[in-house]
Design an enzyme around this catalytic site. Structure first.
Site, mmCIF file in Angstrom:
data_model
loop_
_atom_site.group_PDB
_atom_site.id
_atom_site.type_symbol
_atom_site.label_atom_id
_atom_site.label_comp_id
_atom_site.label_asym_id
_atom_site.label_seq_id
_atom_site.Cartn_x
_atom_site.Cartn_y
_atom_site.Cartn_z
ATOM 1 N N SER A 1 0.536 -1.371 0.099
ATOM 2 C CA SER A 1 0.158 0.219 -0.183
ATOM 3 C C SER A 1 0.885 1.104 -0.274
ATOM 4 O O SER A 1 0.094 1.959 -0.362
ATOM 5 C CB SER A 1 -0.601 -0.346 1.225
ATOM 6 N N TYR A 2 1.596 0.919 0.446
ATOM 7 C CA TYR A 2 2.841 2.377 0.609
ATOM 8 C C TYR A 2 2.892 2.827 -0.513
ATOM 9 O O TYR A 2 3.368 2.723 -2.009
ATOM 10 C CB TYR A 2 4.559 1.749 1.020
ATOM 11 N N CYS A 3 2.217 4.045 -0.923
ATOM 12 C CA CYS A 3 2.450 4.920 -2.481
ATOM 13 C C CYS A 3 2.003 4.222 -3.184
ATOM 14 O O CYS A 3 2.211 4.296 -4.151
ATOM 15 C CB CYS A 3 3.851 6.021 -2.213
ATOM 16 N N GLU A 4 0.828 3.136 -2.884
ATOM 17 C CA GLU A 4 -0.150 2.587 -3.798
ATOM 18 C C GLU A 4 1.019 1.855 -4.823
ATOM 19 O O GLU A 4 1.354 1.972 -6.379
ATOM 20 C CB GLU A 4 -1.128 4.009 -5.346
ATOM 21 N N GLY A 5 1.986 1.885 -3.835
ATOM 22 C CA GLY A 5 2.492 0.072 -5.057
ATOM 23 C C GLY A 5 4.349 0.954 -5.125
ATOM 24 O O GLY A 5 4.937 0.112 -5.674
#
Length: 221
Positions: free
Chosen positions: A52-56
């Site tokens: 999920s970090y920065c939408e991948g």
């Protein structure tokens, strides 16, 4: 930098890990490369990210660095799943620790990172709508399939960590806990089936000592 075994597992990690929550957004690939070089030169090995970090984008940056700059064997690679996000931002992020979602996100993470396995794979947040047994089954499948060497939970309270550990009967798949510990959590989870843990943004040592002592006295009554 000191290296140690992670809890009671055989996995050896650096005592300090490098988080990558901003990589791909506030931290571009050039800055990420510089941070990683400094970390590795200092003896670090534990690199932490999440689907999920920065939408991948965080995992994509790491994947590019693994392809072009760093040997995979130099890193203990940790990622997390269980938070569903959408690139458009039209819908809010939501906890989803169902078996299907976790295993789908695991495969997506491996693709972004350009590796066939994670050294440690964690369920990122509690999901009150999914039975813990289903979540644990996904962790078991990840280990059995070779996609994750070790598994565990992140940001779960101690009682949930113990609950997650209870269905496991083989030490090879006992879970590890990663959490921002509330004082006493680590004591309560320790020695009851989990394989140990790591922490982020922990309370001060004085606060932990004081509260842990109070919890320990309460347990002995």
């Amino acid at each position: 930098m000191e290296h140690r075994r992670l809890g009671r597992t055989g996995l050896r990690v650096s005592s300090v890990g490098l988080g990558t929550m901003t990589w791909g957004r506030d931290t571009d690939e050039v800055e990420a490369k510089e941070q990683l070089d400094i970390f590795l030169d200092a003896g670090g090995t534990l690199l932490d990210t999440a689907a999920s970090y920065c939408e991948g984008l965080s995992e994509e940056v790491i994947g590019q660095l693994l392809e072009q700059h760093v040997d995979r064997q130099e890193l203990v690679l940790v990622s997390k799943a269980g938070v569903r996000t959408w690139r458009t931002g039209e819908r809010p992020s939501a906890a989803d620790a169902s078996r299907g979602t976790l295993l789908d996100l695991l495969d997506i993470s491996l693709g972004r990172l350009g590796t066939d396995h994670l050294d440690l794979w964690l369920v990122q947040v509690p999901d009150a709508t999914t039975p813990m047994e289903e979540t644990v089954d996904a962790l078991r499948i990840a280990v059995a399939s070779g996609r994750a060497r070790y598994v565990g939970v992140s940001n779960h309270p101690a009682w949930a960590t113990v609950h997650a550990a209870s269905p496991f009967t083989e030490p090879a798949v006992w879970p590890v806990a990663e959490l921002r510990p509330r004082p006493g959590d680590v004591l309560l989870a320790d020695g009851v089936g989990t394989d140990g843990g790591e922490s982020w943004a922990p309370p001060s040592e004085k606060t932990m000592r004081s509260t842990t002592a109070r919890v320990w006295r309460a347990l002995r009554r």
